[in-house]
Write an enzyme that holds these catalytic residues in place. Structure first.
Site, short mmCIF file in Angstrom:
data_model
loop_
_atom_site.label_atom_id
_atom_site.label_comp_id
_atom_site.label_asym_id
_atom_site.label_seq_id
_atom_site.Cartn_x
_atom_site.Cartn_y
_atom_site.Cartn_z
N ARG A 96 6.08 -13.00 9.67
CA ARG A 96 6.30 -11.41 8.94
C ARG A 96 7.65 -11.59 9.71
NH1 ARG A 96 3.80 -5.91 9.80
NH2 ARG A 96 2.46 -7.22 8.41
N LYS A 153 4.84 0.93 9.79
CA LYS A 153 4.59 2.29 9.28
C LYS A 153 4.17 3.50 10.08
CE LYS A 153 2.77 0.05 5.06
NZ LYS A 153 2.33 -0.09 4.05
N GLU A 160 1.06 -1.36 0.16
CA GLU A 160 -0.05 0.33 0.30
C GLU A 160 1.08 1.27 -0.26
OE1 GLU A 160 -2.68 0.54 3.52
OE2 GLU A 160 -3.62 2.37 2.52
#
Ligand code: ATP
Ligand code: MG
Length: 568
Positions: free
Chosen positions: A266, A276, A41
């Site tokens: 992850r 982020k 994104e």
């Protein structure tokens, strides 16, 4: 928090994802195709966690002769910007991967997604809901409590089509209505309790401008994007495991091409933060100089710091692909970096904290050109000429007035080797009368020790780096430590925030360093080992007549120690 991963239990030659792909190839599930994607994104810069996903997705495509798309999941106009799109493209390319003829965007499929939503409405599988966001949350129930059906759930198909079209044409304000899938408000999986598919957002999109005022939710959009692109294996992180039934439901109800979602753990790394949102906070509140601050775990920060793509890819490979969450040790990342830099970095001499040495028995006007090897690890790197003269700089730390017996560097009456040059002996320490500060050292040299060697069996243990005063070039050097003092900066039982764990000494700037004159022509992307001081690279802040170098990493390899301990 799961334990630190050690290198012994990882690096399988294959992994569970490859096993799934191998099986699919055997059964010809996708006619022999392997097609992955990396779907960021564009709401921030990429970090080392993304690098892991990039290496995995593009790596699989390479190994299986398949394809990997770079696709922007740009479905939320509020947080997305072109700056992020551009940085992501640059980072993926820098890591060394190729996505084929063009970059793809979810926003290119908005019309098709809308059509698919209309199909679901026509099938009686989606409805327009007038509940507020708070009411929807309330009606959803909890893990222990079933949800409640919305009073708008049984609207007629005609009403739903009409309202959805009006949502699209901008007749309603933000937040007034949503389109929801009609699944099961009693499902044990909260994601299946009539999830929202579209929300109204009168917000300008970085690519579609004001064409749309309804935007698709992640779960609805993502499977469609994968399906439209003919992705075979849609690899994502573990938190989407509970979303897989919904991913499958949408594609099954629409009866369209159906990729397979596969989840892996992850990457987490100690001494840093990776979300982020938190990285954006560090940037916005100016705790760092920007997304590419060399202390940031972003790819752009690491690039500026002097990391190589090869080191990052090796790290991604060595941490492997797991199904359970764990934390990788930043020492392993730095180890991969040192291994790579050791092979490619040109050795040079730079004095970070200079103190002047005058070689009293060396002729005043004489300048010698000495031969120095560029890289002992790489014979093809050749040699260069370095200048020697009567006045040189050495490191302040390489001299002690009251030296302990095991001190092999310079001290009054002691002899050391100057790398590539001569033996010198300290004869006299010159101090400032008032402050008592050492101003310079007077030494004598042995002309017979040229090249740093004699054949008289003399033992000289210490070898120092140095630069000639009249030839040296001044430079600024920036030294970095971990950005956080704590191994897990987000784990704070005392209620403090990760911001409060920032290491006040994570950046140290040395302004009066003296480096070899050859470094005047250093270019961005060149790698150096400043002998005994670590690996360095030029920083983009450098301008004509003002060199700035970043220390990429010191020479100390803490991972090698960890590895040794594990072996014993
Ligand atoms: P963050 O949680 O840091 O904000 P994100 O997951 O929201 O990141 P996306 O832009 O959606 O960021 O991520 C793009 C891809 O990178 C996704 O497929 C995601 O699963 C993967 N990814 C993100 N963070 C990690 C990580 N720490 N380890 C491995 N893959 C990751
Ligand atoms: Mg995400």
């Amino acid at each position: 928090m799961a334990g630190i991963m050690n290198d012994n239990e990882i690096k399988p030659s294959t992994n569970f994802i490859r096993t799934i792909i191998d099986d699919d190839l055997k059964t010809n599930k996708y006619q022999g195709r392997v097609h992955t994607r990396f779907p960021p994104e564009p709401n921030g810069y990429l970090h080392i966690g993304h690098a892991k996903s990039i290496c995995l997705n593009f790596g699989i495509a390479l190994d299986y002769n398949g394809k990997c798309n770079l696709r922007f999941d740009d479905t939320n106009p509020v947080k997305e910007e072109d700056e992020y799109v551009n940085s992501i493209i640059e980072d993926v390319r820098w890591l060394g991967f190729d996505w084929g003829p063009m970059v793809l965007y979810a926003s290119d499929y908005f019309e098709q997604m809308y059509e698919y939503a209309v199909q679901l409405i026509k099938k009686g599988k989606a409805y327009v809901d007038d509940l507020t966001a708070d009411e929807i949350r309330e009606y959803r129930g909890t893990l222990k409590m079933p949800g409640k059906e919305s009073p708008y759930r049984d609207r007629s198909m005609e009403d739903n089509l009409d309202l959805f079209e009006k949502m699209r044409s901008g007749e309603f304000p933000d937040g007034s209505r949503v389109l929801r899938a009609k699944i099961d408000m009693k499902s044990g999986n909260l994601n299946m309790r009539d999830p929202v598919m579209y929300r109204i957002l009168h917000s300008t999109h970085h690519r579609t401008g004001d064409k749309w005022c309804i935007y698709p939710m992640y779960d609805w959009a993502h499977g469609l994007e994968d399906s439209i692109e003919g992705i075979t294996h849609s690899i994502c992180t573990l938190e989407f495991e509970d979303h897989r039934p919904l991913y499958d439901w949408y594609l099954d109800e629409l009866d369209i091409y159906h990729p397979q979602q596969i989840e892996f753990a992850r990457l987490n790394l100690n001494y840093t933060v990776m979300s982020k949102r938190k990285l954006l906070q560090l940037v916005k509140e100016k705790h760092v100089s920007g997304w590419d601050d060399p202390r940031m775990p972003t790819i752009s920060g690491m690039r500026r710091r002097g990391y190589t793509p090869e080191a990052i890819r090796e790290f991604a490979d060595r941490v492997g692909v797991a199904k359970a969450n764990s934390t990788a040790d930043i020492a392993l990342l730095e180890h991969c970096l040192r291994e790579d830099l050791n092979k490619r970095a040109k050795r040079v001499m730079a004095v970070l904290k200079p103190i002047k040495v005058i070689i009293t028995n060396y002729p005043e006007d004489k300048v010698e050109e000495l031969e120095a090897e560029n890289n002992p690890e790489d014979a093809s790197a050749g040699t260069r000429k370095i200048y020697f003269s009567r006045e040189i700089y050495i490191e302040e730390d390489d001299f002690r007035e009251d030296a302990p017996s095991k001190y092999f560097r310079l001290a009054p009456g002691k002899e050391v080797r100057l790398k590539h040059a001569y033996y010198i002996t300290c004869e006299k320490v010159i101090k400032d009368d008032k402050t008592g500060e050492i101003i310079e050292l007077h030494c004598s040299y042995d002309p017979k020790s040229k090249g740093g060697w004699t054949d008289d069996g003399r033992k000289v243990k210490g070898t120092l780096h140095w630069v000639s005063v009249q030839h040296a070039v001044k430079a600024e050097v920036r030294l970095y430590e971990h950005l956080f003092v704590k191994e897990f900066p987000e784990d704070n039982p005392d209620g403090t925030t990760f911001i409060e764990q920032i290491n006040p000494e994570s950046l140290i700037i040395l302004k009066d360093c003296m480096v070899e004159p050859g470094l005047k022509t250093a270019k961005l992307g060149d790698r150096y080992q400043f002998l005994r001081n670590g690996y360095f690279c030029l920083d983009p802040d450098s301008i004509e007549d003002k060199l700035v170098f970043n220390r990429t990493t010191s020479l100390r390899d803490s991972w090698a120690k960890i590895e040794k301990k594990l072996e014993s």
